[in-house]
Design an enzyme around this catalytic site. Sequence first.
Site, PDB file in Angstrom:
ATOM      1  N   GLY A  49      35.088  45.031  46.432  1.00  0.00           N
ATOM      2  CA  GLY A  49      35.079  44.590  45.032  1.00  0.00           C
ATOM      3  C   GLY A  49      33.692  44.063  44.686  1.00  0.00           C
ATOM      4  N   GLY A  66      31.652  43.816  41.019  1.00  0.00           N
ATOM      5  CA  GLY A  66      32.132  42.961  39.932  1.00  0.00           C
ATOM      6  C   GLY A  66      31.238  41.762  39.687  1.00  0.00           C
ATOM      7  N   GLN A  67      31.769  40.827  38.893  1.00  0.00           N
ATOM      8  CA  GLN A  67      30.971  39.681  38.452  1.00  0.00           C
ATOM      9  C   GLN A  67      30.493  38.826  39.639  1.00  0.00           C
ATOM     10  OE1 GLN A  67      33.020  36.666  36.195  1.00  0.00           O
ATOM     11  NE2 GLN A  67      31.144  35.846  35.328  1.00  0.00           N
ATOM     12  N   ASP A 125      38.747  52.356  48.165  1.00  0.00           N
ATOM     13  CA  ASP A 125      39.919  51.868  47.424  1.00  0.00           C
ATOM     14  C   ASP A 125      40.681  50.929  48.356  1.00  0.00           C
ATOM     15  OD1 ASP A 125      42.230  51.376  46.075  1.00  0.00           O
ATOM     16  OD2 ASP A 125      42.743  53.485  45.723  1.00  0.00           O
ATOM     17  N   TYR A 167      48.960  36.993  37.441  1.00  0.00           N
ATOM     18  CA  TYR A 167      47.729  36.706  38.194  1.00  0.00           C
ATOM     19  C   TYR A 167      47.901  35.416  39.006  1.00  0.00           C
ATOM     20  CZ  TYR A 167      42.720  35.565  38.756  1.00  0.00           C
ATOM     21  OH  TYR A 167      41.482  35.229  39.250  1.00  0.00           O
ATOM     22  N   LYS A 209      48.002  34.844  43.059  1.00  0.00           N
ATOM     23  CA  LYS A 209      47.055  33.959  43.760  1.00  0.00           C
ATOM     24  C   LYS A 209      47.815  32.890  44.554  1.00  0.00           C
ATOM     25  CE  LYS A 209      43.103  35.779  42.562  1.00  0.00           C
ATOM     26  NZ  LYS A 209      42.278  36.474  43.550  1.00  0.00           N
TER      27      LYS A 209
HETATM   28  P1  NAD Z   1      35.611  41.638  38.599  1.00  0.00           P
HETATM   29  O1  NAD Z   1      36.752  42.199  37.834  1.00  0.00           O
HETATM   30  O2  NAD Z   1      34.317  41.415  37.902  1.00  0.00           O
HETATM   31  O3  NAD Z   1      35.307  42.557  39.880  1.00  0.00           O
HETATM   32  C1  NAD Z   1      36.328  43.102  40.673  1.00  0.00           C
HETATM   33  C2  NAD Z   1      35.764  44.356  41.334  1.00  0.00           C
HETATM   34  O4  NAD Z   1      36.816  44.905  42.114  1.00  0.00           O
HETATM   35  C3  NAD Z   1      35.335  45.430  40.332  1.00  0.00           C
HETATM   36  O5  NAD Z   1      34.013  45.831  40.588  1.00  0.00           O
HETATM   37  C4  NAD Z   1      36.321  46.558  40.558  1.00  0.00           C
HETATM   38  O6  NAD Z   1      35.755  47.844  40.392  1.00  0.00           O
HETATM   39  C5  NAD Z   1      36.732  46.318  42.002  1.00  0.00           C
HETATM   40  N1  NAD Z   1      38.028  46.922  42.307  1.00  0.00           N
HETATM   41  C6  NAD Z   1      39.120  46.994  41.507  1.00  0.00           C
HETATM   42  N2  NAD Z   1      40.091  47.678  42.121  1.00  0.00           N
HETATM   43  C7  NAD Z   1      39.632  48.009  43.343  1.00  0.00           C
HETATM   44  C8  NAD Z   1      40.170  48.731  44.426  1.00  0.00           C
HETATM   45  N3  NAD Z   1      41.395  49.266  44.374  1.00  0.00           N
HETATM   46  N4  NAD Z   1      39.407  48.890  45.541  1.00  0.00           N
HETATM   47  C9  NAD Z   1      38.156  48.383  45.590  1.00  0.00           C
HETATM   48  N5  NAD Z   1      37.574  47.721  44.571  1.00  0.00           N
HETATM   49  C10 NAD Z   1      38.310  47.533  43.461  1.00  0.00           C
HETATM   50  O7  NAD Z   1      36.136  40.310  39.280  1.00  0.00           O
HETATM   51  P2  NAD Z   1      35.298  39.015  39.717  1.00  0.00           P
HETATM   52  O8  NAD Z   1      35.152  38.152  38.534  1.00  0.00           O
HETATM   53  O9  NAD Z   1      34.094  39.439  40.476  1.00  0.00           O
HETATM   54  O10 NAD Z   1      36.366  38.318  40.679  1.00  0.00           O
HETATM   55  C11 NAD Z   1      36.410  38.600  42.051  1.00  0.00           C
HETATM   56  C12 NAD Z   1      37.547  37.791  42.661  1.00  0.00           C
HETATM   57  O11 NAD Z   1      37.381  36.399  42.358  1.00  0.00           O
HETATM   58  C13 NAD Z   1      38.944  38.162  42.153  1.00  0.00           C
HETATM   59  O12 NAD Z   1      39.850  38.052  43.212  1.00  0.00           O
HETATM   60  C14 NAD Z   1      39.235  37.107  41.125  1.00  0.00           C
HETATM   61  O13 NAD Z   1      40.600  36.886  40.997  1.00  0.00           O
HETATM   62  C15 NAD Z   1      38.546  35.898  41.718  1.00  0.00           C
HETATM   63  N6  NAD Z   1      38.217  34.904  40.686  1.00  0.00           N
HETATM   64  C16 NAD Z   1      37.281  35.169  39.739  1.00  0.00           C
HETATM   65  C17 NAD Z   1      37.018  34.216  38.753  1.00  0.00           C
HETATM   66  C18 NAD Z   1      36.006  34.475  37.662  1.00  0.00           C
HETATM   67  O14 NAD Z   1      35.878  33.664  36.745  1.00  0.00           O
HETATM   68  N7  NAD Z   1      35.221  35.574  37.727  1.00  0.00           N
HETATM   69  C19 NAD Z   1      37.683  33.000  38.771  1.00  0.00           C
HETATM   70  C20 NAD Z   1      38.665  32.775  39.744  1.00  0.00           C
HETATM   71  C21 NAD Z   1      38.895  33.733  40.720  1.00  0.00           C
HETATM   72  N1  SER Z   2      38.281  33.378  35.363  1.00  0.00           N
HETATM   73  C1  SER Z   2      39.551  33.785  35.826  1.00  0.00           C
HETATM   74  C2  SER Z   2      40.395  34.332  34.734  1.00  0.00           C
HETATM   75  O1  SER Z   2      40.254  33.856  33.616  1.00  0.00           O
HETATM   76  C3  SER Z   2      40.268  32.618  36.466  1.00  0.00           C
HETATM   77  O2  SER Z   2      40.728  33.030  37.679  1.00  0.00           O
HETATM   78  O3  SER Z   2      41.188  35.186  34.980  1.00  0.00           O
END
Ligand code: NAD
Ligand code: SER
Length: 325
Positions: free
Chosen positions: A15, A18-19, A59, A149, A153
């Site tokens: 993943g 992503g962000q 994947d 979600y 978690k």
């Molecule tokens: P994001 O959506 O920006 O990135 C997720 C990445 O996972 C994407 O690049 C997507 O292409 C990839 N992905 C999706 N399905 C996939 C698959 N089947 N196989 C491989 N890759 C796949 O998410 P993020 O913001 O980077 O968050 C990452 C993690 O952190 C997540 O578990 C999210 O729940 C957790 N999180 C994020 C935040 C936030 O504010 N960004 C807050 C709390 C928790």
């Molecule tokens: N930033 C995330 C969301 O809003 C919190 O896990 O889904």
Amino acid sequence: MHVNLEFMNKTLIIGAAGQIGTELVLELRQRKGVQNVIAADLKEDCPKGLADGPYVQMDVLDRESVRSYIIENEIKEVYLLAALLSATAEKNPAFAWKLNMEGLFTILDLAKEGHISKIFWPSSIAVFGPTTPKVNTPQLTIMEPTTVYGISKQAGERWCEYYFNNYDVDVRSIRYPGLISYTSLPGGGTTDYAVDIFYQAKLGNNYSCFLSEDTALPMMYMKDAIRATIELMEAPKEQVKIRSAYNLSGCSFTPKEIAAEIKDQLSGFEISYAPDFRQQIADSWPGSIDDSEARNQWGWKEEFNLQMMVKTMLENVDVSMLDNA
Ligand code: NAD
Ligand code: SER
């Protein structure tokens, strides 16, 4: 101390496009050596920012491919970031549950079998629900999440703790607050208004916020979140006493407060409010978090407050990223 990178543990970030991944990979590559940190994502193309090192399309739901990749390449640490975030997950609950849980079991099982020595898996403030105390939410408290979600978690946290208790799997986790960053666009979260707002501000537009003006939520600047993640992963095993997930706090604010700070730094900016389905999700989450366990056990301390975060975002947000979204 001299570190021989050639013999360092191989690390896989799933993943990674992503962000969080786009910043975490770069930081880990600096620490462990570029070739030792492999970025993996469902996306076919490697994001430009990660092109300096290994990238593999993967994947996480393809259990057998993930297993053979990790075993054959002797991966020892995995950061499992692939998931559907809160707002996107509500649109497809069955798939969100599948994606958010199945990948976790694949990785936990590999660790149980001895192939992986350390796992990072992120949890979220979404594990809390409307019956949770809203102010300075404690580490241990009522948790009745109402989003798919949050349910995924919370279940993930319980399974991480179970694998630690029963199979000595070294899995570590943080309940991230809403994360704010400029290197990639966020992926479907309820807290993402606090990122979107900077793009509209820099375009000179008014921002229509999908949450109401007084909705306080816990937030954190990405640099702090990446540092927390690495500090937790590098902490000695015995210091990591919580094996579900740690509360973590950066700065909490409302849409009205972030808009006021932006206005202070960028005159003429205006915000209006048009709450949608995400309001109900936000209303079920805490407004602020008590993270004293993380502070006491592995020395966590945030650096960015609201003012510093707004300044950094206004200086760095690149609106041309919206063209490629
Ligand atoms: P994001 O959506 O920006 O990135 C997720 C990445 O996972 C994407 O690049 C997507 O292409 C990839 N992905 C999706 N399905 C996939 C698959 N089947 N196989 C491989 N890759 C796949 O998410 P993020 O913001 O980077 O968050 C990452 C993690 O952190 C997540 O578990 C999210 O729940 C957790 N999180 C994020 C935040 C936030 O504010 N960004 C807050 C709390 C928790
Ligand atoms: N930033 C995330 C969301 O809003 C919190 O896990 O889904």
